[in-house]
Design a protein around this motif. Structure first.
Motif, short mmCIF file in Angstrom:
data_model
loop_
_atom_site.label_atom_id
_atom_site.label_comp_id
_atom_site.label_asym_id
_atom_site.label_seq_id
_atom_site.Cartn_x
_atom_site.Cartn_y
_atom_site.Cartn_z
N HIS A 1 35.11 37.90 52.94
CA HIS A 1 35.46 36.72 53.37
C HIS A 1 34.58 35.43 52.69
O HIS A 1 35.12 34.55 52.22
CB HIS A 1 34.75 36.53 55.02
N THR A 2 33.33 35.89 52.57
CA THR A 2 32.54 34.69 51.82
C THR A 2 31.57 35.78 51.10
O THR A 2 30.98 36.71 51.58
CB THR A 2 31.90 33.89 52.81
N SER B 1 28.47 37.89 52.75
CA SER B 1 28.95 38.33 54.43
C SER B 1 28.43 39.76 54.84
O SER B 1 28.19 40.42 53.96
CB SER B 1 30.50 38.42 54.63
N GLY C 1 31.14 39.36 61.99
CA GLY C 1 31.21 37.97 61.80
C GLY C 1 32.67 37.37 61.58
O GLY C 1 33.45 37.71 62.48
N ASP C 2 32.96 36.82 60.45
CA ASP C 2 34.18 36.28 60.06
C ASP C 2 35.14 37.46 59.47
O ASP C 2 36.44 36.83 58.93
CB ASP C 2 34.11 35.02 59.37
N ASP D 1 39.36 33.36 52.54
CA ASP D 1 38.84 34.76 52.15
C ASP D 1 38.56 34.43 50.43
O ASP D 1 39.53 34.12 49.76
CB ASP D 1 39.88 35.85 52.20
#
Length: 100
Positions: free
Chosen positions: A15-16, A19, A36-37, A60
């Motif tokens: 995602h980042t 993460s 998380g995301d 993403d």
């Protein structure tokens, strides 16, 4: 994190950059996973449903990394059903959390 296994932080690239998934075991052995995301809704794990292509493209950093980690979380959820998954954007998942 503290050497006792109560909090475990695992890299979850995709995602980042940077993460992580945080696994927490509370007294009484209640267990949680905070992805998380990586997924925005619980169905992202239970149904292995990725975000829509436009959201993947916008949100993403590495779609393949998200896909790989999504499959890992789904495998963990299947093997350890006692772990409550709490995605960052799914208010329904917060109902499993104890009040602090």
């Amino acid at each position: 994190m503290y050497g006792d296994g109560a909090i475990v932080v695992v890299p979850a690239f995709g995602h980042t950059p940077g993460s992580v998934i945080v696994f927490v075991t509370l007294p009484g052995e209640r267990r949680y996973a905070f992805p998380g995301d990586l997924v925005w809704q619980l169905e992202g794990v239970t149904e292995r449903a990725e975000r829509a292509w436009l959201l993947r493209a916008l949100a993403d950093a590495d779609a393949e990394g998200v896909r790989e980690n999504l499959l890992r979380v789904a495998a963990i959820a299947a093997r350890f059903p006692e772990i409550a998954l709490v995605p960052a954007h799914d208010a329904r998942s917060f109902a499993a959390l104890p009040w602090l």
